[in-house]
Design an enzyme around this catalytic site. Structure first.
Site, mmCIF file in Angstrom:
data_model
loop_
_atom_site.group_PDB
_atom_site.id
_atom_site.type_symbol
_atom_site.label_atom_id
_atom_site.label_comp_id
_atom_site.label_asym_id
_atom_site.label_seq_id
_atom_site.Cartn_x
_atom_site.Cartn_y
_atom_site.Cartn_z
ATOM 1 N N GLY A 1 0.844 -1.070 -0.035
ATOM 2 C CA GLY A 1 0.038 0.000 0.018
ATOM 3 C C GLY A 1 0.684 1.206 -0.134
ATOM 4 O O GLY A 1 2.019 1.144 0.224
ATOM 5 N N MET B 1 1.670 10.303 2.450
ATOM 6 C CA MET B 1 2.920 10.443 3.255
ATOM 7 C C MET B 1 3.964 9.328 3.412
ATOM 8 O O MET B 1 5.097 9.484 3.789
ATOM 9 C CB MET B 1 2.508 10.719 4.860
ATOM 10 C CG MET B 1 1.838 11.962 4.905
ATOM 11 S SD MET B 1 1.261 12.419 6.433
ATOM 12 C CE MET B 1 0.063 11.356 6.896
ATOM 13 N N ALA B 2 3.399 7.958 3.054
ATOM 14 C CA ALA B 2 4.160 6.880 3.231
ATOM 15 C C ALA B 2 4.047 5.711 2.433
ATOM 16 O O ALA B 2 2.842 5.480 1.788
ATOM 17 C CB ALA B 2 4.329 6.233 4.723
ATOM 18 N N ASP C 1 -7.540 11.766 12.078
ATOM 19 C CA ASP C 1 -7.830 11.456 10.487
ATOM 20 C C ASP C 1 -8.498 10.226 10.147
ATOM 21 O O ASP C 1 -7.978 9.265 9.741
ATOM 22 C CB ASP C 1 -6.363 11.375 9.940
ATOM 23 C CG ASP C 1 -6.636 11.341 8.325
ATOM 24 O OD1 ASP C 1 -7.584 11.921 7.660
ATOM 25 O OD2 ASP C 1 -5.669 10.858 7.674
#
Length: 618
Positions: free
Chosen positions: A16, A20-21, A132
């Site tokens: 995945g 951000m990552a 979030d």
């Protein structure tokens, strides 16, 4: 793609990625188990402020231990790659689950919500807000267990100066109204986001959409979602009301704790969490066809029952005393190690080695770096039993208390001072600058810049606007002009009239400007002062004065004879005699007595006549 990270984690495959990552499935070679590793993208990994906050938030999230929260095992860095190691969860996120399988049944929605709310309640009780909550951050296993991931990452991103468009686009649909307006966020913001998620899982639609992130955020502030019953007619009334209460615009109108929300959703789902299961008194029910062993049989005597009960209690006490003795007294005694000045992780490791329990008593702001032990109870050297749960409590540093500089640009000085005071800041100084846009008196700049983190009590320098900068002005030649007209022109040019002085003049008549101070043709700046020297008329004892004469030959025959005469009581003198074309300008400076007259003739006819005492022909 086998690759080693930190000489411990073998990256197997990418499973995945987000704004951000990037997330990898990996194997921990030390413990021989599967893990998920989230590696920060370069634009975040190269930002020291973000990395520092990210690591601190991830360590805080690592303290969470709940069946509905993805566990964090490790945080580290390897050759510039910052990463966190998490529990590997078999399954998929709810966004993909919804896309592939469609909407969930009302009971399934309530069960998912119950699990997420229970996880949030666990985190909120420990001072951690997710910030979030969205389907992308909720994982569901094949067995139906839901796990919340990415605790702490959203907070680190919000606190940094970075903005990732993909992150905003992916999250704005789940923003609470207070997040949309940039206000303070608390546990109720997570509850609102969970309400949006449940709305989407139940109806298959988001409550608010728009052409841009800003449009969506505004709808969170001022629009009402489409009623659930219009999109899902078979929804139970209780579930509808629960979701809409969670999505209330005003935080006061929402569930005040995630625990309350979990309890209500558990009831709707047909089950409650173990800790909420009410205590019940169960009574034995005889099986059909059998008789109870009460009537027709010998009943034991009351004394026998009492002795039997007493004997059993005595045996239980003796057994408990024996095990307590073995557990508590037959254990080694250890010295409490000195912990003050050590990082919390090191202090915990030392206590673990001694068989003592590490506990944080409180956290305080201090000059020491965050996470350093400031004090401990009991003191170093005290004797405690190892392995029986005896606690050593520590006081940890939260680092220096910081304040975020608010944006006071466009405010008056008084309002700016009030805004700074609310953030425990003060005005360090004020200076003024010209600015073509900012109105006079408003703040046009500040140092440090908005959203900068500074020590509490620090000062902020304000820059106030003086309005547009003054423009240069060239002083016109006003000699011979009426003083009243000149004053109006001075105001129109943005100059200030300082004074008007009078003096005799044999050239200019009364009330006419003789000269200016500074002189004509001098370049000055708007707002500067200027003085006028104005004629009082000729001196009383003057025998002769200078009379400036200026005129233009009028239309008429070509080459008219132009004559200029100076006429006194006892004399008549012609001082000019030429033939000139129409439009020709004549300028003369004549000397005559104040009582004389000046006459202009054209082709022998009187055209104009002036008194010398008037000062000039204009």
């Amino acid at each position: 793609m086998s690759q080693m990270l930190a000489r411990r984690y073998e990256l197997i495959e990418k499973i995945g990625e987000g704004g951000m990552a990037v997330v990898y499935k990996a194997r921990c070679t030390y413990l021989d188990r599967w893990v998920a590793i989230k590696v920060l993208r370069d634009q975040y990994a190269n930002n020291p402020e973000f990395v520092d906050r990210f690591q601190r938030e991830a360590r805080a999230a690592a303290r969470l231990a709940h069946p509905n929260i993805v566990s964090i095992y490790d945080v580290g860095e390897d050759q510039g790659q910052h990463f966190i190691v998490m529990e590997y969860v078999q399954g998929e996120n709810l966004k993909n689950y919804l896309s592939s399988r469609g909407t969930l049944s009302p009971q399934a929605v309530a069960d998912v919500g119950r699990q997420v709310a229970a996880a949030l309640a666990h985190a909120h009780c420990r001072g951690i807000i997710h910030r979030d909550i969205k389907p992308h951050n909720l994982l569901i296993t094949p067995e139906g267990q839901v796990k919340v991931t990415d605790f702490g990452i959203a907070r680190a991103a919000a606190a940094s100066s970075l903005t990732e468009t993909g992150v905003v686009l992916g999250s704005v649909h789940y923003f609470s109204p207070e997040q949309a307006r940039g206000g303070a966020v608390d546990a109720r913001s997570d509850i609102y986001a969970l309400g949006v998620v449940l709305y989407e899982l139940l109806t298959g639609e988001l409550p608010f959409t728009g052409d841009s992130p800003i449009a969506v955020a505004l709808r969170h502030l001022d629009s009402e979602p489409r009623p659930i019953t219009e999109l899902c007619s078979h929804v139970p009334e209780g579930l509808d009301q629960t979701i809409m209460k969670a999505m209330a615009k005003n935080p006061v109108d929402r569930y005040q704790t995630a625990g309350e929300l979990s309890l209500d959703l558990g009831k709707i789902a047909g089950r409650t969490t173990a800790q909420d299961e009410p205590t019940r008194i169960l009574t034995a029910t005889p099986m059909p066809g059998k008789k109870t062993a009460v009537s027709g049989q010998h009943r034991p005597s009351r004394r026998a029952v009492v002795w039997t009960t007493a004997t059993l209690l005595l045996l239980a006490v003796l057994a408990g005393t024996f095990f307590l003795f073995r557990y508590y007294f037959l254990v080694p005694v250890v010295d409490v190690p000195p912990l003050i000045g050590l990082p919390a992780e090191e202090a915990k490791r030392l206590l673990d080695e001694k068989g003592l329990v590490y506990e944080v008593l409180r956290e305080e702001y201090d000059e020491e770096a965050a996470g350093i032990v400031l004090d401990q109870y009991p003191e170093p050297g005290a004797l405690r039993k190892s392995g029986v749960g005896e606690k050593v409590k520590v006081v940890l540093s939260k680092g220096r208390e910081l304040a975020e500089v608010p944006d006071v640009r466009g405010q008056t000085q008084a309002i700016a001072e009030s805004m700074l005071s609310q953030e425990n800041l003060k005005i360090a100084g004020v200076r003024e600058e010209f600015d073509p846009v900012t109105p006079v008196g408003l703040v046009l700049g500040q140092e440090p810049a908005p959203r900068t983190q500074v020590p509490a009590g620090a000062g902020v320098t304000l820059v106030l606007s003086l309005g547009p900068p003054p423009q240069p002005v060239v002083i016109p030649d006003w000699a011979g002009e009426d003083v009243n007209l000149v004053q109006d022109e001075i105001n129109e040019l943005g100059l200030k009239l300082d004074s008007i002085k009078e003096e005799p003049s044999n050239i200019y008549s009364v009330g006419k400007v003789i000269r200016t101070d500074p002189p004509a043709e001098t370049t000055v700046t708007e707002g500067d002062n200027i003085s006028l020297i104005v004629s009082q008329g000729p001196s009383v004892d003057a025998k002769s004065v200078t009379f400036p004469l200026s005129f233009v030959v009028p239309e008429g025959p070509t080459r008219q004879l132009v004559e200029v005469w100076v006429i006194s009581e006892d004399n008549k003198q012609r001082v000019f005699n030429e033939r000139l074309e129409p439009g020709k300008k004549v300028t003369l400076s004549l000397v005559a007595s104040p009582q004389s007259k000046v006459r202009v003739d054209l082709d022998g006819q009187v055209w104009k006549e002036y008194s010398v005492s008037d000062g000039s022909s204009t």
